[in-house]
Design an enzyme around this catalytic site. Sequence first.
Site, PDB file in Angstrom:
ATOM      1  N   THR A 138     -19.043  19.198   6.617  1.00 41.74           N
ATOM      2  CA  THR A 138     -20.077  19.401   5.602  1.00 41.74           C
ATOM      3  C   THR A 138     -21.231  20.259   6.117  1.00 41.74           C
ATOM      4  O   THR A 138     -21.674  21.200   5.446  1.00 41.74           O
ATOM      5  CB  THR A 138     -20.625  18.047   5.126  1.00 41.74           C
ATOM      6  OG1 THR A 138     -19.544  17.210   4.726  1.00 41.74           O
ATOM      7  CG2 THR A 138     -21.600  18.226   3.982  1.00 41.74           C
ATOM      8  N   THR A 139     -21.739  19.919   7.299  1.00 46.04           N
ATOM      9  CA  THR A 139     -22.891  20.636   7.853  1.00 46.04           C
ATOM     10  C   THR A 139     -22.567  22.113   8.050  1.00 46.04           C
ATOM     11  O   THR A 139     -23.368  22.993   7.709  1.00 46.04           O
ATOM     12  CB  THR A 139     -23.317  20.004   9.192  1.00 46.04           C
ATOM     13  OG1 THR A 139     -23.634  18.618   8.978  1.00 46.04           O
ATOM     14  CG2 THR A 139     -24.534  20.706   9.776  1.00 46.04           C
ATOM     15  N   HIS A 144     -20.793  14.331  -1.829  1.00 46.80           N
ATOM     16  CA  HIS A 144     -19.628  13.647  -1.262  1.00 46.80           C
ATOM     17  C   HIS A 144     -18.834  12.932  -2.351  1.00 46.80           C
ATOM     18  O   HIS A 144     -17.835  12.274  -2.051  1.00 46.80           O
ATOM     19  CB  HIS A 144     -20.070  12.611  -0.229  1.00 46.80           C
ATOM     20  CG  HIS A 144     -20.557  13.190   1.068  1.00 46.80           C
ATOM     21  ND1 HIS A 144     -19.970  14.275   1.678  1.00 46.80           N
ATOM     22  CD2 HIS A 144     -21.575  12.804   1.894  1.00 46.80           C
ATOM     23  CE1 HIS A 144     -20.606  14.545   2.812  1.00 46.80           C
ATOM     24  NE2 HIS A 144     -21.570  13.672   2.964  1.00 46.80           N
ATOM     25  N   ARG A 192     -22.408  16.739  17.132  1.00 44.98           N
ATOM     26  CA  ARG A 192     -21.862  16.005  18.276  1.00 44.98           C
ATOM     27  C   ARG A 192     -21.007  16.919  19.152  1.00 44.98           C
ATOM     28  O   ARG A 192     -21.358  17.224  20.269  1.00 44.98           O
ATOM     29  CB  ARG A 192     -21.052  14.792  17.812  1.00 44.98           C
ATOM     30  CG  ARG A 192     -20.727  13.807  18.930  1.00 44.98           C
ATOM     31  CD  ARG A 192     -19.940  12.624  18.408  1.00 44.98           C
ATOM     32  NE  ARG A 192     -18.587  12.976  18.045  1.00 44.98           N
ATOM     33  CZ  ARG A 192     -17.551  12.973  18.886  1.00 44.98           C
ATOM     34  NH1 ARG A 192     -17.744  12.644  20.153  1.00 44.98           N
ATOM     35  NH2 ARG A 192     -16.340  13.297  18.476  1.00 44.98           N
TER      36      ARG A 192
END
Length: 309
Positions: free
Chosen positions: A62-63, A119, A274
């Site tokens: 998504t990002t 979402h 991450r």
Amino acid sequence: MEEILKTLPQHTCSWLKHKIIMYKYQDFWTSKQLLEGTLMAQQSFKAEPSDVFLCSAPKTGTTWLKALAFAIVTRENFDESTSPLLKKLVHECVPFLERQVEEIEHNRESSSLPLVATHLPYASLPESVIASNCRMVYIYRNIKDVIVSNYHFLREAFKLSMEDAPFEETFEDFYNGNSSYGPYWDHILGYRKASLDMPDKILFLKYEDLKSEPISNVKRLAEFIGYPFSNDEEKAGVIENIINMCSFENLSSLEVNKTRKPKGGMLENRLYYRKGQDGDWKNYFTNEMKEKIDKIMDEKLSGTGLILK
């Protein structure tokens, strides 16, 4: 709201020390806060034909999709040295339907930004979204990497160690379909069916393809949402510049994404960055886990032409 919640099935995430209670609404799982935003969007949001919806299940890219789409549609106003992406978390640049209905409407009055992120499963989108005939982009990813990414995101959000939050338990939640906005396979299937019915309105993007062939897929994305690159832009390296600016390596290294929280937000920006890698699941899955999740995905996605391994 409380009366509605009483009528819905509940699931408590034991691996998060019971810090999240999810409710099953319209066949998908969501939190109380997100359900409130979902109901508001379904009841009051008015989509425009010019809107571009960036659709995804959580932790599927998504990002990255938001960053690329934002850079594409704003490239006449900003370049890789002046983009708001360098000073803000990307989620502050592209509004989220389940939390920011009013902000989306305000954006229409103050800017020409057409992007809206969600979402929500396809079947639960506000009726106006379907009726407006606006374009949608759907990104999906190998479920095994989704599980690992989701695990670390929520674990760190609730400040739990890996010993306190066993990976085996989050795996079982996903395997049983008890994940945020899940079951994951149903989320994919809803958009897949719609994309086959309306291929000119819904673009399907695979995270792994975007990683392995970024130039061709970013061109595809730009053309689909109505902002194609000119020949001069291609020769000038504009596509490569956007890819580099929106890369995990670049965005995760920015000070804003290392130390800050979005305005009014509770989560640190760094949690959205991450690893950005394929195949990290191999460091967490046992052979039995792999076989179980591959089997159920094969069964659920049979006949769709989609491969998530």
